[in-house]
Design an enzyme around this catalytic site. Sequence first.
Site, PDB file in Angstrom:
ATOM      1  N   HIS A 285      27.948   3.170  -6.615  1.00 24.70           N
ATOM      2  CA  HIS A 285      26.457   3.429  -6.788  1.00 24.70           C
ATOM      3  C   HIS A 285      25.848   4.800  -6.552  1.00 24.70           C
ATOM      4  CE1 HIS A 285      25.404  -0.876  -7.189  1.00 24.70           C
ATOM      5  NE2 HIS A 285      26.378  -1.144  -6.542  1.00 24.70           N
TER       6      HIS A 285
ATOM      7  N   THR B 220     -15.757  -0.365   3.655  1.00 24.89           N
ATOM      8  CA  THR B 220     -14.846   0.000   4.630  1.00 24.89           C
ATOM      9  C   THR B 220     -14.540  -1.307   5.720  1.00 24.89           C
ATOM     10  OG1 THR B 220     -16.917   0.419   6.274  1.00 24.89           O
ATOM     11  CG2 THR B 220     -15.943   2.461   4.875  1.00 24.89           C
TER      12      THR B 220
ATOM     13  N   GLU C 173      23.298   6.319  -7.644  1.00 23.44           N
ATOM     14  CA  GLU C 173      21.952   6.439  -7.302  1.00 23.44           C
ATOM     15  C   GLU C 173      21.414   6.471  -6.035  1.00 23.44           C
ATOM     16  OE1 GLU C 173      23.528   3.839  -8.383  1.00 23.44           O
ATOM     17  OE2 GLU C 173      22.787   1.747  -7.841  1.00 23.44           O
TER      18      GLU C 173
ATOM     19  N   CYS D 150      28.573   0.191 -11.584  1.00 26.45           N
ATOM     20  CA  CYS D 150      29.054  -1.007 -10.950  1.00 26.45           C
ATOM     21  C   CYS D 150      29.482  -2.421 -11.954  1.00 26.45           C
ATOM     22  CB  CYS D 150      28.160  -1.401  -9.822  1.00 26.45           C
ATOM     23  SG  CYS D 150      29.208  -2.376  -8.437  1.00 26.45           S
TER      24      CYS D 150
ATOM     25  N   LEU E  78       0.809  -1.226   0.070  1.00 29.02           N
ATOM     26  CA  LEU E  78      -0.291   0.269  -0.101  1.00 29.02           C
ATOM     27  C   LEU E  78       0.674   1.162   0.106  1.00 29.02           C
ATOM     28  CD1 LEU E  78      -2.838  -0.726   2.526  1.00 29.02           C
ATOM     29  CD2 LEU E  78      -2.819  -0.835   0.112  1.00 29.02           C
TER      30      LEU E  78
ATOM     31  N   THR F  35     -11.321  -2.479   6.478  1.00 26.78           N
ATOM     32  CA  THR F  35     -10.452  -1.467   7.272  1.00 26.78           C
ATOM     33  C   THR F  35     -10.954  -1.823   8.804  1.00 26.78           C
ATOM     34  OG1 THR F  35      -9.911  -0.072   5.684  1.00 26.78           O
ATOM     35  CG2 THR F  35     -10.034   0.796   7.900  1.00 26.78           C
TER      36      THR F  35
HETATM   37  N1  GLN Z   1      28.987  -8.261  -9.547  1.00 25.72           N
HETATM   38  C1  GLN Z   1      29.769  -7.401  -9.341  1.00 25.72           C
HETATM   39  C2  GLN Z   1      30.875  -7.412  -8.220  1.00 25.72           C
HETATM   40  O1  GLN Z   1      30.287  -8.084  -7.122  1.00 25.72           O
HETATM   41  C3  GLN Z   1      29.110  -5.997  -9.368  1.00 25.72           C
HETATM   42  C4  GLN Z   1      28.438  -5.939  -8.102  1.00 25.72           C
HETATM   43  C5  GLN Z   1      27.199  -4.718  -8.575  1.00 25.72           C
HETATM   44  O2  GLN Z   1      26.907  -4.198  -9.579  1.00 25.72           O
HETATM   45  N2  GLN Z   1      26.492  -4.207  -7.411  1.00 25.72           N
HETATM   46  O3  GLN Z   1      31.794  -6.889  -8.074  1.00 25.72           O
END
Ligand code: GLN
Length: 544
Positions: free
Chosen positions: A510, A191, A512, A384, A17, A194
Site C-alpha cells: 500500500h 454558544t 498510499e 493490493c 468536527l 459549547t
Molecule cells: N483481500 C486481499 C488479500 O487479503 C487484498 C487485501 C487488500 O487489498 N488490502 O490478500
Amino acid sequence: MSTTKYIFVTGGVSSSLGKGIIAASLAKLLQARGYRVTIQKLDPYINVDPGTLNPYEHGECYVTDDGAETDLDLGHYERFLNVPTSQANNVTTGRIYQSVIEKERRGEFLGKTVQVVPHITNEIKERIQILGNSGDYDIVITEIGGTVGDIESLPYIESVRQLKWELGEQNSLVVHLTLIPYLSAAGELKTKPTQHSVKTLMESGIQADILVCRTEHELSDDLKKKLALFCNVGKDAVIQSIDASTIYDVPNMMLDEGLDRVTLKKLGLSDEGTPKLVRWNEFLTRHKNPKGTVHVGLIGKYVELQDSYKSILEAFIHAGAENEVKVKVRSIHSEHIDENNIAETLEGLDGILVAPGFGERGIEGKIDAVRHAREHNLPFFGICLGMQMAVIEYSRNVLGLKDANSVEMNPDTAHPVIDLMEEQKHITNMGGTMRLGAWKCDLVKDTIVSEIYGEETILERHRHRYEYNNEYKEQLESAGMKTTGINPDTGLVEIVEIPTHPWFVGVQYHPEYKSTVANPHPLFVGFVKAAYEHSKKQDNLAHI
Ligand code: GLN
C-alpha cells in the site's frame, strides 16, 4: 522525570468536527518551531484494533511500519508531520482491557479486585506516557476519540484528569474542540452547546484550557469574549476554526488564530519567532495553482464513503501538487461495472486506480476495468487487491486460464494464481494475522518502478493475506507480465508491470500509506504524470 509536555485534545457537541486535523495542525506548527512532536489517538471502542472493522464503519484502516492496524487519523498525523507513527500511537478500549485482563490472569494484581479506577485508568495513563518516556519527543498530543459525555469515554477523561494533576502546572493542557452552530432562522451563531460541553468536562474535573471552535461563519470579538467568560478561559484561548476548502489550509489558519502561541505560553515554553512552513507553503501554492487537470478513476467497492480510501485520495493531492496538476478523482463502484458498460464508464479518464479490498463483491467489475485499461493503453495502477486482479485478468485473458482466480474468491479454482501462503493456511483468528507492516522489496533494473523510486531496495507497508502464486510466474513472465519487485527474504512477488503498455503497475503493498506533504509517494507522482501525458495525447488526437 521526563520533561515531555502533554496536550490532550477532547471533542464536544458533535462528532466529526475534525479533532485529528486540529491535532495534526497544532503538531505541525509546533514541529515547524523546532519541537519534536508526536500524536496519539485513543479510541473508546472495544475492538482491539480497527483491523476487523468494515470500512463503512470507520473508514480506512491505516497501517504503520511496525504493522499496527490503526485509525485513519494516524494517516493525517504522518501526512502532516512526515514522521512515522507506530502501535503506541493508537490505543483502543479493547486493547486496554485485553492487557489488564492478561495481567489479571498472570496474577499481577496480587489478589486485588481489578476495577476501572485505578486499573483501567492506570493502564491508559501508562499508554499515554509510553511515547513521552521514550525520550524521542518534547510534546505528545493525545487525541481522545468520541465526544465528552459519552459513557465509553469516561475512563479516558478520568485518566486525563489524573495525569493533569500528576504532571503539574505547565506540563499539560486540554484543548477542547467544539462546534458553534449557526441557526439560519435566527441568523445567529450559538454558544450554548459549547458552554454545556465545557461544563460536562468540568463535571469530570477537567477545565478546558483552550477552545477551538468549529464554525461556518466568523466569530465576532464579542462572541469570543462571551465564550471566554462563560467557559472560563482566556480570550486568546478562544480559537476560531472556520470551514476550510482543504485540510492543508488548517495549520496556517491556526497560526493566524495564534493556537501555537497560546499553547506554548500555557506550557511554559517560548512563543518567540514563527513556525517555518516553507516546504508546506510551497506545496499549498502548487496545490492551489494547477497548470492542468487529469481525470482518474478510483475503482472500488466502498466508494459511497470517501473515508474508505482516505490515504489514496490524499496521496493524489500530494502527487497532483508535485506535478502541478489538479487530480480529479471519479469514484466508480466496481459492482456497477460489466464488460458491456466498461468503455462508457471509463470514458474521459486518463488513468485508473483499482483499489484494495476484501471478499468477492465487485471483483468481476474490477477485472473488466483492468482489461479495458490494459487493452486501451490507459495508465493502470493496481494496489493490493487491485494488483491481484491484474494478475487474474492477465491469466484469464492472455494466458487463457479461464477460471484463474484468487483462492479468497474461489477456494476450488483450478488456477489459483493468487494463493494463500503456507504460513497463513493454519490461521483461524482474523484480527492482526495478515501480512502487515513494512517489508523489503528489491526492484528489478530498467523498469518503471526502479526509475520512479531511484533505489534498489524499498520498504513498503502491507496488509493482505493472499499472494501472487510463484508457480505461475514463468508463464506470466513469458506472456509479458513482468515481475519487477521481489521480497528478498521470501521470494514473494510484490510488483508486476507490463512493459509493452505505457504505464501498467500493480503493487501488492500500500504505497498510499507512505505519501506525505513533504514526501509525495513516487508511485502516485509517476502515475499522475503518466495520466497527464495520456490526457495531452488525447487532446492532440482531438485536434487532428
Ligand atoms: N483481500 C486481499 C488479500 O487479503 C487484498 C487485501 C487488500 O487489498 N488490502 O490478500
